[in-house]
Design a protein around this motif. Structure first.
Motif, PDB file in Angstrom:
ATOM      1  N   ALA A 167      -7.432   4.501  -3.986  1.00 13.40           N
ATOM      2  CA  ALA A 167      -6.381   3.797  -4.712  1.00 13.40           C
ATOM      3  C   ALA A 167      -5.052   4.536  -4.589  1.00 13.40           C
ATOM      4  O   ALA A 167      -3.993   3.922  -4.450  1.00 13.40           O
ATOM      5  CB  ALA A 167      -6.775   3.646  -6.184  1.00 13.40           C
ATOM      6  N   PHE A 168      -5.098   5.860  -4.653  1.00 15.05           N
ATOM      7  CA  PHE A 168      -3.885   6.677  -4.540  1.00 15.05           C
ATOM      8  C   PHE A 168      -3.207   6.433  -3.190  1.00 15.05           C
ATOM      9  O   PHE A 168      -2.004   6.145  -3.132  1.00 15.05           O
ATOM     10  CB  PHE A 168      -4.249   8.155  -4.693  1.00 15.05           C
ATOM     11  CG  PHE A 168      -3.069   9.089  -4.705  1.00 15.05           C
ATOM     12  CD1 PHE A 168      -2.636   9.662  -5.892  1.00 15.05           C
ATOM     13  CD2 PHE A 168      -2.382   9.396  -3.536  1.00 15.05           C
ATOM     14  CE1 PHE A 168      -1.547  10.526  -5.906  1.00 15.05           C
ATOM     15  CE2 PHE A 168      -1.302  10.259  -3.532  1.00 15.05           C
ATOM     16  CZ  PHE A 168      -0.872  10.826  -4.730  1.00 15.05           C
ATOM     17  N   VAL A 169      -3.976   6.551  -2.099  1.00 15.63           N
ATOM     18  CA  VAL A 169      -3.359   6.443  -0.781  1.00 15.63           C
ATOM     19  C   VAL A 169      -2.899   5.013  -0.503  1.00 15.63           C
ATOM     20  O   VAL A 169      -1.876   4.797   0.156  1.00 15.63           O
ATOM     21  CB  VAL A 169      -4.322   6.949   0.321  1.00 15.63           C
ATOM     22  CG1 VAL A 169      -5.386   5.913   0.690  1.00 15.63           C
ATOM     23  CG2 VAL A 169      -3.542   7.357   1.572  1.00 15.63           C
ATOM     24  N   THR A 170      -3.623   4.014  -1.013  1.00 14.49           N
ATOM     25  CA  THR A 170      -3.182   2.630  -0.846  1.00 14.49           C
ATOM     26  C   THR A 170      -1.877   2.391  -1.587  1.00 14.49           C
ATOM     27  O   THR A 170      -0.953   1.746  -1.064  1.00 14.49           O
ATOM     28  CB  THR A 170      -4.262   1.658  -1.363  1.00 14.49           C
ATOM     29  OG1 THR A 170      -5.465   1.849  -0.617  1.00 14.49           O
ATOM     30  CG2 THR A 170      -3.805   0.216  -1.197  1.00 14.49           C
ATOM     31  N   THR A 171      -1.787   2.922  -2.800  1.00 12.36           N
ATOM     32  CA  THR A 171      -0.576   2.765  -3.596  1.00 12.36           C
ATOM     33  C   THR A 171       0.622   3.423  -2.923  1.00 12.36           C
ATOM     34  O   THR A 171       1.680   2.805  -2.740  1.00 12.36           O
ATOM     35  CB  THR A 171      -0.777   3.364  -4.998  1.00 12.36           C
ATOM     36  OG1 THR A 171      -1.833   2.678  -5.653  1.00 12.36           O
ATOM     37  CG2 THR A 171       0.486   3.255  -5.832  1.00 12.36           C
ATOM     38  N   VAL A 172       0.464   4.674  -2.531  1.00  9.16           N
ATOM     39  CA  VAL A 172       1.582   5.409  -1.931  1.00  9.16           C
ATOM     40  C   VAL A 172       1.976   4.777  -0.592  1.00  9.16           C
ATOM     41  O   VAL A 172       3.168   4.603  -0.297  1.00  9.16           O
ATOM     42  CB  VAL A 172       1.209   6.888  -1.748  1.00  9.16           C
ATOM     43  CG1 VAL A 172       2.299   7.626  -0.983  1.00  9.16           C
ATOM     44  CG2 VAL A 172       0.999   7.550  -3.105  1.00  9.16           C
ATOM     45  N   THR A 173       0.987   4.427   0.215  1.00  7.54           N
ATOM     46  CA  THR A 173       1.282   3.822   1.517  1.00  7.54           C
ATOM     47  C   THR A 173       2.056   2.524   1.352  1.00  7.54           C
ATOM     48  O   THR A 173       3.044   2.276   2.058  1.00  7.54           O
ATOM     49  CB  THR A 173      -0.029   3.559   2.288  1.00  7.54           C
ATOM     50  OG1 THR A 173      -0.718   4.795   2.506  1.00  7.54           O
ATOM     51  CG2 THR A 173       0.256   2.896   3.628  1.00  7.54           C
ATOM     52  N   THR A 174       1.622   1.682   0.425  1.00  7.05           N
ATOM     53  CA  THR A 174       2.293   0.401   0.220  1.00  7.05           C
ATOM     54  C   THR A 174       3.723   0.600  -0.239  1.00  7.05           C
ATOM     55  O   THR A 174       4.646  -0.063   0.247  1.00  7.05           O
ATOM     56  CB  THR A 174       1.519  -0.452  -0.807  1.00  7.05           C
ATOM     57  OG1 THR A 174       0.179  -0.656  -0.348  1.00  7.05           O
ATOM     58  CG2 THR A 174       2.186  -1.801  -1.008  1.00  7.05           C
ATOM     59  N   ARG A 175       3.920   1.526  -1.182  1.00  6.88           N
ATOM     60  CA  ARG A 175       5.275   1.742  -1.709  1.00  6.88           C
ATOM     61  C   ARG A 175       6.219   2.297  -0.647  1.00  6.88           C
ATOM     62  O   ARG A 175       7.372   1.870  -0.537  1.00  6.88           O
ATOM     63  CB  ARG A 175       5.215   2.673  -2.910  1.00  6.88           C
ATOM     64  CG  ARG A 175       4.550   2.034  -4.116  1.00  6.88           C
ATOM     65  CD  ARG A 175       4.460   2.997  -5.267  1.00  6.88           C
ATOM     66  NE  ARG A 175       3.839   2.389  -6.426  1.00  6.88           N
ATOM     67  CZ  ARG A 175       3.549   3.044  -7.547  1.00  6.88           C
ATOM     68  NH1 ARG A 175       3.835   4.332  -7.642  1.00  6.88           N
ATOM     69  NH2 ARG A 175       2.977   2.425  -8.562  1.00  6.88           N
ATOM     70  N   ILE A 176       5.730   3.240   0.148  1.00 11.05           N
ATOM     71  CA  ILE A 176       6.578   3.769   1.224  1.00 11.05           C
ATOM     72  C   ILE A 176       6.874   2.663   2.235  1.00 11.05           C
ATOM     73  O   ILE A 176       8.008   2.521   2.713  1.00 11.05           O
ATOM     74  CB  ILE A 176       5.894   4.963   1.919  1.00 11.05           C
ATOM     75  CG1 ILE A 176       5.679   6.117   0.944  1.00 11.05           C
ATOM     76  CG2 ILE A 176       6.733   5.442   3.111  1.00 11.05           C
ATOM     77  CD1 ILE A 176       4.861   7.262   1.518  1.00 11.05           C
ATOM     78  N   ALA A 177       5.856   1.868   2.557  1.00 11.91           N
ATOM     79  CA  ALA A 177       6.033   0.806   3.545  1.00 11.91           C
ATOM     80  C   ALA A 177       7.036  -0.239   3.072  1.00 11.91           C
ATOM     81  O   ALA A 177       7.796  -0.783   3.884  1.00 11.91           O
ATOM     82  CB  ALA A 177       4.687   0.153   3.848  1.00 11.91           C
ATOM     83  N   ILE A 178       7.045  -0.537   1.783  1.00 13.05           N
ATOM     84  CA  ILE A 178       8.036  -1.485   1.260  1.00 13.05           C
ATOM     85  C   ILE A 178       9.445  -0.972   1.525  1.00 13.05           C
ATOM     86  O   ILE A 178      10.327  -1.714   1.982  1.00 13.05           O
ATOM     87  CB  ILE A 178       7.805  -1.722  -0.249  1.00 13.05           C
ATOM     88  CG1 ILE A 178       6.545  -2.566  -0.474  1.00 13.05           C
ATOM     89  CG2 ILE A 178       9.017  -2.422  -0.872  1.00 13.05           C
ATOM     90  CD1 ILE A 178       6.164  -2.710  -1.937  1.00 13.05           C
ATOM     91  N   ASP A 179       9.676   0.307   1.262  1.00 16.05           N
ATOM     92  CA  ASP A 179      11.003   0.891   1.504  1.00 16.05           C
ATOM     93  C   ASP A 179      11.349   0.877   2.990  1.00 16.05           C
ATOM     94  O   ASP A 179      12.483   0.553   3.371  1.00 16.05           O
ATOM     95  CB  ASP A 179      11.055   2.320   0.970  1.00 16.05           C
ATOM     96  CG  ASP A 179      10.991   2.380  -0.550  1.00 16.05           C
ATOM     97  OD1 ASP A 179      11.326   1.363  -1.196  1.00 16.05           O
ATOM     98  OD2 ASP A 179      10.595   3.432  -1.093  1.00 16.05           O
ATOM     99  N   VAL A 180      10.377   1.231   3.830  1.00 14.44           N
ATOM    100  CA  VAL A 180      10.619   1.234   5.272  1.00 14.44           C
ATOM    101  C   VAL A 180      10.900  -0.171   5.769  1.00 14.44           C
ATOM    102  O   VAL A 180      11.783  -0.390   6.610  1.00 14.44           O
ATOM    103  CB  VAL A 180       9.417   1.839   6.016  1.00 14.44           C
ATOM    104  CG1 VAL A 180       9.562   1.668   7.526  1.00 14.44           C
ATOM    105  CG2 VAL A 180       9.263   3.315   5.673  1.00 14.44           C
ATOM    106  N   LEU A 181      10.157  -1.158   5.250  1.00 10.68           N
ATOM    107  CA  LEU A 181      10.340  -2.538   5.693  1.00 10.68           C
ATOM    108  C   LEU A 181      11.720  -3.055   5.328  1.00 10.68           C
ATOM    109  O   LEU A 181      12.343  -3.794   6.106  1.00 10.68           O
ATOM    110  CB  LEU A 181       9.257  -3.427   5.070  1.00 10.68           C
ATOM    111  CG  LEU A 181       9.192  -4.877   5.559  1.00 10.68           C
ATOM    112  CD1 LEU A 181       8.993  -4.918   7.066  1.00 10.68           C
ATOM    113  CD2 LEU A 181       8.067  -5.623   4.861  1.00 10.68           C
TER     114      LEU A 181
END
Length: 375
Positions: free
Chosen positions: A76-90
């Motif tokens: 859950a931690f890595v999914t959360t962090v990955t998604t949030r970083i990806a939103i910013d990158v996108l």
């Protein structure tokens, strides 16, 4: 926004066989981080459509996880962090894509084709083999549909409809309310449906719905699905035969009436190596392919799954040093090629394998034309 470490009651997904929590004050070791890397990549690539950007996001997410202590649910931690970083990158990537030269296509994931087909197949490049399963799960066509969504719509839709998260779990990942997450996913669903409806109205021959990616716990592929894949690969075999002939008529037999050929060179290739805008129509695309084959470039094709679709790698012959030139992915509908998506931008192919020297290829073609003219 919710801190990743508070997402303790989120979905465990692949962690069912792992300890539910790390003891307080401990950090994950390298083996635990390696186990989470494919999960993080699957989230990041689906969000971004870029292998390079996804791998950067994964590195950052795993770094943050490695520095966190007492994480109760690493998945859950890595999914959360990955998604949030990806939103910013996108959000940043969208600005760059507005000024992109020509058509933008996702960076292709390349994997091996089925081993039981009637012709010899090329092996997958080693750098791409690790992503083959994901490539089989999510098509280039679907990624292009996702490009119509806002970053948060894309995240909510992927988490719920593709990865199987509840709306409440998705809300915790995105950092919003469950109601808002539900609305984002619903709005994304409507946008995707509208895009499909528009495509169906403008291209009647393509009535088959675009394939959505299954949840990570999807059952094994059905017998009919395997049969469709074999028929699609047989169509690629016929396409290769048409390439060898280099004439228009063999291509006409394979292409749908409304076929579209899209090329992505990104302004990074010599003139004449990539089309500036999509080419549509059976006759026009057939002539384009025939002209390409008649140029007699020192290249050959290797079969592969490209972006989850039957495809080809275009590879330079040894006479000009070898290396990858580009990829073609084929959208097959009702036994015909309805779309060809070609990526030749070298920056989008670095993860696949060694690159060909396009300037050397251009020089070879120029000299060959001069030799032919002197005869």
């Amino acid at each position: 926004m919710t801190d990743p470490e508070t997402a303790q009651d989120g979905p465990t997904r692949d962690s069912d066989t792992q300890d539910a929590a790390e003891p307080p004050g401990t950090r994950l070791d390298g083996a635990a981080l390696d186990r989470l890397r494919p999960l993080a990549f699957s989230v990041a690539y689906r969000m971004l459509g870029s292998v390079a950007e996804a791998e950067d996001v994964v590195q950052e997410a795993l770094l943050r996880l490695s520095q966190a202590e007492g994480v109760r649910n690493p998945d859950a931690f890595v999914t959360t962090v990955t998604t949030r970083i990806a939103i910013d990158v996108l959000r940043s990537a969208r600005v760059r894509r507005e000024s992109y030269v020509g058509e933008w296509l996702p960076e292709p994931l390349v994997g091996p084709v089925q081993s039981n087909l009637p012709v010899a197949m090329a092996s997958a490049p080693p750098d791409a083999a690790a992503h083959a399963e994901l490539a089989d799960d999510l098509s280039t066509a679907f990624l292009l549909l996702l490009e119509r969504l806002t970053p948060t719509e894309r995240a909510a839709f992927l988490l719920h409809d593709v990865l199987g998260f509840s709306h409440g779990e998705a809300a915790g990942v995105i950092g919003t309310s469950e109601v808002a997450a539900r609305q984002l996913a619903s709005r994304a669903r409507r946008r995707i449906a509208r895009e499909r409806d528009d495509a169906a109205r403008t291209a009647p021959a393509r009535t088959a719905p675009a394939r959505t990616a299954p949840a990570r716990t999807a059952p094994a592929r059905s017998a009919s699905g395997r049969a469709d894949r074999v028929r699609a690969e047989e169509l690629v075999t016929r396409f290769l035969a048409a390439c060898e002939e280099g004439a228009v008529d063999p291509f006409l037999e394979l292409l749908a009436e409304d076929v579209v050929f899209t090329g992505d060179g990104g302004g990074k290739v010599p003139p004449g190596f990539s089309i500036a805008r999509p080419v549509s129509g059976r006759d026009t695309v057939a002539r384009l392919l025939a002209v390409f084959m008649r140029r007699g470039a020192p290249v050959h094709f290797e079969r592969a799954l490209v972006g989850g679709e039957p495809g080809l790698l275009i590879v330079a012959d040894d006479v000009i040093g070898g290396g990858l030139i580009g990829t073609w992915a084929f959208e097959v509908v009702e036994g015909q090629v309805a779309g060809i998506r070609g990526v030749i931008n070298p920056e989008k192919l670095r993860h696949v394998g060694p690159q060909a020297d396009l300037e050397r290829l251009r020089e070879w073609l120029t000299n060959d034309r001069q030799r032919r003219g002197a005869r």
